[in-house]
Design an enzyme around this catalytic site. Structure first.
Site, PDB file in Angstrom:
ATOM      1  N   LYS A  37       2.190 -16.920 -47.359  1.00  0.00           N
ATOM      2  CA  LYS A  37       3.179 -16.493 -46.364  1.00  0.00           C
ATOM      3  C   LYS A  37       4.058 -17.679 -46.008  1.00  0.00           C
ATOM      4  O   LYS A  37       3.553 -18.758 -45.675  1.00  0.00           O
ATOM      5  CB  LYS A  37       2.494 -15.966 -45.100  1.00  0.00           C
ATOM      6  N   ASP A  65       8.014 -14.066 -44.017  1.00  0.00           N
ATOM      7  CA  ASP A  65       7.856 -13.564 -42.646  1.00  0.00           C
ATOM      8  C   ASP A  65       9.115 -13.893 -41.850  1.00  0.00           C
ATOM      9  O   ASP A  65       9.185 -14.925 -41.183  1.00  0.00           O
ATOM     10  CB  ASP A  65       6.610 -14.215 -42.029  1.00  0.00           C
ATOM     11  N   LYS A  67      10.801 -11.418 -39.802  1.00  0.00           N
ATOM     12  CA  LYS A  67      10.909 -10.554 -38.607  1.00  0.00           C
ATOM     13  C   LYS A  67      12.366 -10.225 -38.281  1.00  0.00           C
ATOM     14  O   LYS A  67      12.857 -10.466 -37.172  1.00  0.00           O
ATOM     15  CB  LYS A  67      10.209 -11.195 -37.412  1.00  0.00           C
ATOM     16  N   ASP A  70      18.499  -6.443 -36.421  1.00  0.00           N
ATOM     17  CA  ASP A  70      19.951  -6.492 -36.213  1.00  0.00           C
ATOM     18  C   ASP A  70      20.488  -5.088 -36.406  1.00  0.00           C
ATOM     19  O   ASP A  70      19.702  -4.140 -36.575  1.00  0.00           O
ATOM     20  CB  ASP A  70      20.590  -7.487 -37.208  1.00  0.00           C
ATOM     21  N   THR A 120       2.192  -9.950 -30.828  1.00  0.00           N
ATOM     22  CA  THR A 120       0.908 -10.064 -30.123  1.00  0.00           C
ATOM     23  C   THR A 120       0.945 -11.114 -29.016  1.00  0.00           C
ATOM     24  O   THR A 120       0.036 -11.183 -28.207  1.00  0.00           O
ATOM     25  CB  THR A 120      -0.237 -10.394 -31.102  1.00  0.00           C
ATOM     26  N   ARG A 213      -4.209 -22.111 -40.187  1.00  0.00           N
ATOM     27  CA  ARG A 213      -4.847 -23.407 -39.898  1.00  0.00           C
ATOM     28  C   ARG A 213      -6.268 -23.580 -40.432  1.00  0.00           C
ATOM     29  O   ARG A 213      -6.596 -24.684 -40.879  1.00  0.00           O
ATOM     30  CB  ARG A 213      -4.772 -23.682 -38.384  1.00  0.00           C
TER      31      ARG A 213
HETATM   32  O1  C5P Z   1      -3.040 -20.740 -38.213  1.00  0.00           O
HETATM   33  P1  C5P Z   1      -3.258 -19.268 -38.005  1.00  0.00           P
HETATM   34  O2  C5P Z   1      -4.322 -18.661 -38.899  1.00  0.00           O
HETATM   35  O3  C5P Z   1      -3.440 -18.907 -36.555  1.00  0.00           O
HETATM   36  O4  C5P Z   1      -1.868 -18.645 -38.487  1.00  0.00           O
HETATM   37  C1  C5P Z   1      -1.601 -17.277 -38.452  1.00  0.00           C
HETATM   38  C2  C5P Z   1      -0.252 -17.002 -39.005  1.00  0.00           C
HETATM   39  O5  C5P Z   1       0.066 -15.649 -38.718  1.00  0.00           O
HETATM   40  C3  C5P Z   1       0.878 -17.829 -38.419  1.00  0.00           C
HETATM   41  O6  C5P Z   1       1.880 -17.985 -39.430  1.00  0.00           O
HETATM   42  C4  C5P Z   1       1.393 -16.982 -37.290  1.00  0.00           C
HETATM   43  O7  C5P Z   1       2.743 -17.208 -36.999  1.00  0.00           O
HETATM   44  C5  C5P Z   1       1.208 -15.587 -37.867  1.00  0.00           C
HETATM   45  N1  C5P Z   1       1.091 -14.539 -36.880  1.00  0.00           N
HETATM   46  C6  C5P Z   1       0.094 -14.514 -35.925  1.00  0.00           C
HETATM   47  N2  C5P Z   1       0.030 -13.487 -35.039  1.00  0.00           N
HETATM   48  C7  C5P Z   1       0.915 -12.502 -35.095  1.00  0.00           C
HETATM   49  C8  C5P Z   1       1.912 -12.505 -36.048  1.00  0.00           C
HETATM   50  C9  C5P Z   1       1.970 -13.557 -36.951  1.00  0.00           C
HETATM   51  O8  C5P Z   1      -0.734 -15.401 -35.869  1.00  0.00           O
HETATM   52  N3  C5P Z   1       0.819 -11.516 -34.259  1.00  0.00           N
END
Ligand code: C5P
Length: 234
Positions: A37, A65, A67, A70, A120, A213
């Site tokens: 992603k 990603d 999002k 428009d 979220t 992460r």
């Molecule tokens: O590092 P981590 O596993 O928390 O990353 C989750 C990824 O998913 C990030 O790129 C974050 O922006 C994305 N994301 C999220 N929650 C959402 C939508 C997208 O954590 N509701």
């Protein structure tokens, strides 16, 4: 049983600032990860070029990603342009006019349009501030998911808390559910508030999980990705 090297259900979020760091990480992960992603944070750091390189030269699948939101004509034009990059997934906000326009822009391409229902990070207070209809947030998520899917979305992004509810919607039959907020047992939650393990997420209806992460901040990112693959296949 021999474990697969990688698993398409695992999407690793390359949340690093620029394409050089992204490529370095993808090189370390090698054949342990088949799906990446790339988000807005890397847009000005060569994100699209990296998406192209990972796809064309390394055979990886790509989830962009963005999002998008428009007027219909602009969304359609943006998606038509992005579709030239031979991507796999692209996010737009789940408003029906946006989803319909995105599907028009993606016509003839093998690009799946995924809808965001309610971010979220937002709570009921944020929705009040934005003048979004009153009511329970979960009901709004379910209704927005149903409407986005009716409008033609190939799937939705859903937190693990919402995945089972969305999977049960008749509109979600045969559509994709992609779930972030995933934490393998024992890894730090970071700023994620409602987390589930990879195994639980797929058990409640997720087709793909997004993990950031816990993989890219790990001392051994490849081993961390392989542990997720093992859990998905365990
Ligand atoms: O590092 P981590 O596993 O928390 O990353 C989750 C990824 O998913 C990030 O790129 C974050 O922006 C994305 N994301 C999220 N929650 C959402 C939508 C997208 O954590 N509701």
């Amino acid at each position: 049983m021999t474990l697969p090297l990688s698993d398409d259900r695992l999407i690793v979020a390359l949340d690093v600032p620029h394409a050089v760091a992204g490529l370095e990480l993808a090189t370390r992960l090698g054949d342990a990860v088949s799906f990446y992603k790339i988000g807005l944070g890397m847009l000005t750091g060569g994100g699209l070029a990296l998406a192209n390189e990972l796809k064309q030269e390394h055979g990886k699948r790509i989830f962009l990603d963005m999002k998008l939101f428009d007027i219909a004509a602009t969304v359609e034009a943006a998606v038509r342009g992005l579709a030239q990059f031979d991507l796999d997934f692209l996010t737009v906000h789940g408003d029906p006019h946006v989803v319909r326009a995105a599907k028009e822009g993606a016509a003839g391409k093998d690009l799946k349009i995924l809808a965001v229902t309610v971010l979220t990070s937002l709570d009921r207070g944020d929705l009040d501030e934005a003048l979004i209809a009153p009511g329970d947030l979960r009901d709004i998520v379910a209704t927005r998911a149903a409407r986005a899917l009716e409008a033609g979305a190939d799937g939705v992004i859903a937190s693990a808390q919402e995945a089972a509810m969305i999977r049960a919607l008749p509109e979600a039959q045969g559509r994709l559910i992609v779930t972030p907020g995933i934490r393998p047992a024992g890894s730090a939650a970071n700023d994620q508030k409602r987390i589930v393990t990879p195994g639980r997420a797929v058990a409640i209806g997720a087709d793909h999980i997004v993990v950031g992460r816990p993989v890219w901040q790990a001392t051994d990112p490849r081993a961390a990705a392989q542990a997720v693959v093992a859990e998905l296949n365990g």
